[in-house]
Design a protein around this motif. Structure first.
Motif: not given
Length: 133
Positions: A83-89
Protein backbone atom coordinates in the motif's frame (compact mmCIF):
# COMPACT_ATOMS: atom_id res chain seq x y z
CA UNK A 1 -28.33 -8.01 3.71
CA UNK A 2 -25.53 -9.46 1.54
CA UNK A 3 -26.91 -12.98 1.93
CA UNK A 4 -30.23 -11.76 0.55
CA UNK A 5 -28.73 -10.35 -2.67
CA UNK A 6 -28.97 -12.70 -5.60
CA UNK A 7 -25.80 -13.60 -7.49
CA UNK A 8 -25.56 -10.97 -10.19
CA UNK A 9 -22.83 -11.28 -12.80
CA UNK A 10 -23.42 -7.68 -13.86
CA UNK A 11 -21.95 -6.47 -10.57
CA UNK A 12 -19.42 -9.22 -9.98
CA UNK A 13 -17.53 -8.80 -13.27
CA UNK A 14 -15.65 -5.52 -12.83
CA UNK A 15 -15.46 -4.54 -16.52
CA UNK A 16 -19.29 -4.65 -16.64
CA UNK A 17 -19.62 -2.67 -13.43
CA UNK A 18 -17.08 -0.06 -14.57
CA UNK A 19 -19.06 0.45 -17.78
CA UNK A 20 -22.31 0.88 -15.87
CA UNK A 21 -21.02 3.52 -13.46
CA UNK A 22 -18.49 5.23 -15.74
CA UNK A 23 -15.78 5.32 -13.10
CA UNK A 24 -12.22 6.55 -13.35
CA UNK A 25 -11.18 4.53 -10.30
CA UNK A 26 -7.74 3.00 -10.75
CA UNK A 27 -6.97 -0.64 -9.98
CA UNK A 28 -3.45 -1.78 -9.14
CA UNK A 29 -2.98 -5.50 -9.69
CA UNK A 30 0.10 -7.43 -8.58
CA UNK A 31 0.13 -11.07 -9.65
CA UNK A 32 2.73 -13.81 -9.33
CA UNK A 33 3.91 -15.85 -12.29
CA UNK A 34 3.69 -19.07 -10.24
CA UNK A 35 0.16 -18.57 -8.89
CA UNK A 36 -1.51 -21.99 -9.17
CA UNK A 37 -4.94 -20.74 -8.05
CA UNK A 38 -5.38 -18.05 -10.74
CA UNK A 39 -3.00 -18.15 -13.71
CA UNK A 40 -1.20 -14.85 -14.31
CA UNK A 41 -2.26 -14.98 -17.97
CA UNK A 42 -5.94 -14.81 -16.93
CA UNK A 43 -5.31 -11.93 -14.54
CA UNK A 44 -3.36 -10.06 -17.22
CA UNK A 45 -6.22 -10.56 -19.72
CA UNK A 46 -8.73 -9.39 -17.08
CA UNK A 47 -6.70 -6.28 -16.35
CA UNK A 48 -6.36 -5.51 -20.06
CA UNK A 49 -10.14 -5.10 -20.41
CA UNK A 50 -10.58 -3.17 -17.16
CA UNK A 51 -10.22 0.59 -17.65
CA UNK A 52 -7.50 2.22 -15.56
CA UNK A 53 -5.96 -1.09 -14.47
CA UNK A 54 -2.24 -1.18 -13.73
CA UNK A 55 -1.02 -4.78 -14.02
CA UNK A 56 2.29 -5.75 -12.41
CA UNK A 57 3.49 -9.29 -12.97
CA UNK A 58 5.81 -10.50 -10.23
CA UNK A 59 8.42 -13.03 -11.39
CA UNK A 60 11.42 -14.40 -9.47
CA UNK A 61 13.29 -11.19 -10.36
CA UNK A 62 10.57 -9.15 -8.65
CA UNK A 63 10.91 -10.83 -5.27
CA UNK A 64 12.45 -8.17 -3.08
CA UNK A 65 12.10 -9.87 0.32
CA UNK A 66 10.32 -6.77 1.63
CA UNK A 67 7.03 -6.34 -0.24
CA UNK A 68 7.05 -9.60 -2.21
CA UNK A 69 8.43 -12.85 -0.84
CA UNK A 70 7.18 -15.31 -3.48
CA UNK A 71 5.58 -15.57 -6.92
CA UNK A 72 2.77 -17.85 -5.73
CA UNK A 73 -0.79 -16.90 -4.77
CA UNK A 74 -0.72 -13.94 -2.38
CA UNK A 75 2.93 -13.25 -3.25
CA UNK A 76 3.83 -13.66 0.45
CA UNK A 77 3.16 -9.93 0.33
CA UNK A 78 3.44 -7.38 3.10
CA UNK A 79 0.23 -5.59 2.13
CA UNK A 80 0.94 -2.53 4.26
CA UNK A 81 4.29 -2.08 2.52
CA UNK A 82 2.59 -2.67 -0.84
CA UNK A 83 0.00 0.00 0.00
CA UNK A 84 2.77 2.44 0.92
CA UNK A 85 4.58 1.64 -2.34
CA UNK A 86 1.50 2.26 -4.51
CA UNK A 87 0.55 5.43 -2.63
CA UNK A 88 4.11 6.72 -3.00
CA UNK A 89 3.98 6.22 -6.77
CA UNK A 90 0.64 7.97 -7.25
CA UNK A 91 0.13 11.72 -7.48
CA UNK A 92 -3.19 12.89 -6.06
CA UNK A 93 -5.05 16.12 -6.52
CA UNK A 94 -5.60 17.72 -3.14
CA UNK A 95 -9.12 18.82 -2.35
CA UNK A 96 -11.24 19.24 0.73
CA UNK A 97 -14.39 18.47 -1.25
CA UNK A 98 -15.49 14.86 -1.34
CA UNK A 99 -18.99 14.33 -2.61
CA UNK A 100 -20.62 11.11 -3.63
CA UNK A 101 -23.84 11.43 -5.55
CA UNK A 102 -26.64 8.87 -5.43
CA UNK A 103 -26.63 6.41 -8.30
CA UNK A 104 -28.70 3.65 -9.80
CA UNK A 105 -27.16 0.56 -11.34
CA UNK A 106 -29.51 -1.48 -13.49
CA UNK A 107 -28.91 -5.12 -14.25
CA UNK A 108 -31.04 -7.85 -15.84
CA UNK A 109 -31.59 -9.36 -12.36
CA UNK A 110 -32.39 -6.27 -10.29
CA UNK A 111 -31.71 -2.60 -9.81
CA UNK A 112 -29.36 -1.23 -7.16
CA UNK A 113 -29.78 2.18 -5.58
CA UNK A 114 -26.81 3.70 -3.75
CA UNK A 115 -27.71 6.68 -1.60
CA UNK A 116 -24.96 8.71 0.11
CA UNK A 117 -27.25 11.47 1.38
CA UNK A 118 -26.53 10.76 5.05
CA UNK A 119 -22.76 10.30 4.69
CA UNK A 120 -22.67 6.51 4.65
CA UNK A 121 -23.79 4.43 1.68
CA UNK A 122 -27.27 2.97 1.83
CA UNK A 123 -27.91 0.16 -0.63
CA UNK A 124 -31.43 -0.63 -1.71
CA UNK A 125 -32.30 -3.27 -4.25
CA UNK A 126 -35.37 -3.91 -6.37
CA UNK A 127 -35.93 -7.06 -8.37
CA UNK A 128 -37.23 -6.34 -11.82
CA UNK A 129 -40.95 -5.58 -11.62
CA UNK A 130 -41.06 -5.40 -7.77
CA UNK A 131 -40.86 -2.64 -5.15
CA UNK A 132 -37.47 -1.88 -3.57
CA UNK A 133 -36.32 -3.52 -0.30
Amino acid sequence: MASQIEMDETLLYLPNLYTLINTTCEVYCFHGTNDTLIPHTLKRAFCNVLPHCHYHEISEAGIDGHIFKSTTHGLGADFLALFDFVMGEKQFEKSTIFKLTPMTIESPVQDYYLDYTHGIPLLRTAKKGLNSN
